[in-house]
Design a protein around this motif. Sequence first.
Motif, mmCIF file in Angstrom:
data_model
loop_
_atom_site.group_PDB
_atom_site.id
_atom_site.type_symbol
_atom_site.label_atom_id
_atom_site.label_comp_id
_atom_site.label_asym_id
_atom_site.label_seq_id
_atom_site.Cartn_x
_atom_site.Cartn_y
_atom_site.Cartn_z
ATOM 1 N N ALA A 116 55.458 48.804 -73.727
ATOM 2 C CA ALA A 116 55.113 48.165 -72.450
ATOM 3 C C ALA A 116 54.347 46.867 -72.696
ATOM 4 C CB ALA A 116 54.287 49.123 -71.591
ATOM 5 N N ALA A 117 53.464 46.876 -73.708
ATOM 6 C CA ALA A 117 52.705 45.674 -74.038
ATOM 7 C C ALA A 117 53.617 44.570 -74.564
ATOM 8 C CB ALA A 117 51.622 46.001 -75.067
ATOM 9 N N ILE A 118 54.600 44.941 -75.377
ATOM 10 C CA ILE A 118 55.551 43.953 -75.908
ATOM 11 C C ILE A 118 56.345 43.336 -74.764
ATOM 12 C CG2 ILE A 118 57.658 43.670 -77.281
ATOM 13 C CD1 ILE A 118 56.519 45.791 -79.200
ATOM 14 N N ILE A 119 56.827 44.178 -73.851
ATOM 15 C CA ILE A 119 57.584 43.672 -72.706
ATOM 16 C C ILE A 119 56.705 42.760 -71.847
ATOM 17 C CG2 ILE A 119 58.744 44.336 -70.558
ATOM 18 C CD1 ILE A 119 59.656 46.896 -72.078
ATOM 19 N N GLY A 120 55.443 43.145 -71.652
ATOM 20 C CA GLY A 120 54.533 42.297 -70.902
ATOM 21 C C GLY A 120 54.293 40.958 -71.589
ATOM 22 N N THR A 121 54.214 40.989 -72.918
ATOM 23 C CA THR A 121 54.027 39.745 -73.676
ATOM 24 C C THR A 121 55.204 38.809 -73.474
ATOM 25 O OG1 THR A 121 52.719 40.917 -75.350
ATOM 26 C CG2 THR A 121 53.651 38.778 -75.975
ATOM 27 N N GLN A 124 57.952 39.212 -71.042
ATOM 28 C CA GLN A 124 58.421 39.022 -69.672
ATOM 29 C C GLN A 124 57.409 38.289 -68.801
ATOM 30 O OE1 GLN A 124 61.430 39.782 -68.271
ATOM 31 N NE2 GLN A 124 60.693 38.813 -66.406
ATOM 32 N N THR A 125 56.148 38.663 -68.899
ATOM 33 C CA THR A 125 55.141 38.022 -68.056
ATOM 34 C C THR A 125 54.486 36.841 -68.756
ATOM 35 O OG1 THR A 125 54.696 40.021 -66.764
ATOM 36 C CG2 THR A 125 52.961 38.375 -66.842
ATOM 37 N N ALA A 126 53.887 37.080 -69.928
ATOM 38 C CA ALA A 126 53.192 35.983 -70.615
ATOM 39 C C ALA A 126 54.167 34.909 -71.077
ATOM 40 C CB ALA A 126 52.400 36.536 -71.795
ATOM 41 N N GLY A 127 55.255 35.320 -71.734
ATOM 42 C CA GLY A 127 56.206 34.351 -72.262
ATOM 43 C C GLY A 127 56.965 33.611 -71.179
ATOM 44 N N VAL A 128 57.632 34.361 -70.314
ATOM 45 C CA VAL A 128 58.458 33.743 -69.269
ATOM 46 C C VAL A 128 57.604 32.943 -68.293
ATOM 47 C CG1 VAL A 128 60.032 34.167 -67.347
ATOM 48 C CG2 VAL A 128 60.236 35.527 -69.440
ATOM 49 N N GLY A 185 49.417 39.404 -67.838
ATOM 50 C CA GLY A 185 48.390 38.624 -67.166
ATOM 51 C C GLY A 185 47.152 38.453 -68.028
ATOM 52 N N GLY A 186 46.753 39.517 -68.719
ATOM 53 C CA GLY A 186 45.604 39.434 -69.620
ATOM 54 C C GLY A 186 45.846 38.457 -70.755
#
Length: 299
Positions: A69-74, A76-80, A186-187
């Motif tokens: 989940a953290a990788i996807i957040g990195t 999908q959210t942080a990267g994109v 977001g973090g």
Amino acid sequence: MKKSIFFTLVILTTFLMGSSFAIGKIGLGYSSPLLLAGIRFLLAGFIMAIIVKVLKRTHPSGMKNWGRAAIIGTLQTAGVMGCIFLSLRTITASESSILTFMNPLLVIILGTVFMGNRYRWYQWIGVVLGFIGVGITLGGINDFRIGIAFGAASAVFWAISTLLVNRWGEHFDTWVLSAYQMLFGGGILIFLSLLLEEPFFHINKHSLFILLWLSIMSSIVQFAVWYFLLQKGEPGKTSSYLFLAPFFGVLTGSVLLNEPISSSLIAGGIFILIGIYLVNNNYKKEVVDNTGYLLNKTK
């Protein structure tokens, strides 16, 4: 569901997807880009985390799945989203939306090269037409701006995260994954803001309205409506309507920001929209990933 209601919801969710580029660009007048993106998704993720907790949705089991989940957040959210907001500093909302939404085209290429996926012939035609459209669009830009690179990078990050969610999605409740990947991402964006930029956020009624719109309407509501449509309609046909999102990105950029719509942008956009439609359309067996994108495979 009545067709009139279905198409109304399709217009709503794709409008929220596309219009977030113009609204995000307006928001950069009140905030540094990474900080605005970080606050947006921390707020959206926090609200969704409360919702999934109250609804007692199944949370990830084990550190391995939390790490996924953290990788996807990195990505999908942080990267994109980080790349999108950075791109908006130097290119128009129209250009950024078109570059970002070429991600379904990249899913086909990366899925074939790295995951051994096989796709239908019409999807490959869609990829070719899409990249012709990108070439036409960029050909109308007289000077290279770093925002073009960030816009393209957002599409790459989105395509990679789409493939990872497709592979790992069975281990997650869709709503829970979305909540926590937004929190993780977001973090990371907040941390990058403190590290890479001089963060600022001017608090007034306009900036707070933009933040709440991006967090609630363009994140939570858009997500909820999209998944409702995927559940109630035929997933392949529903996914094909994603081509409307970059259209609304260009339209709202023109209306809200008075961005010029050049002939190259129109011509390139038409090719890209047709390409996205072909890539997301399905006539055979379908597999829908947890970001709403259709991945067609043949045995």
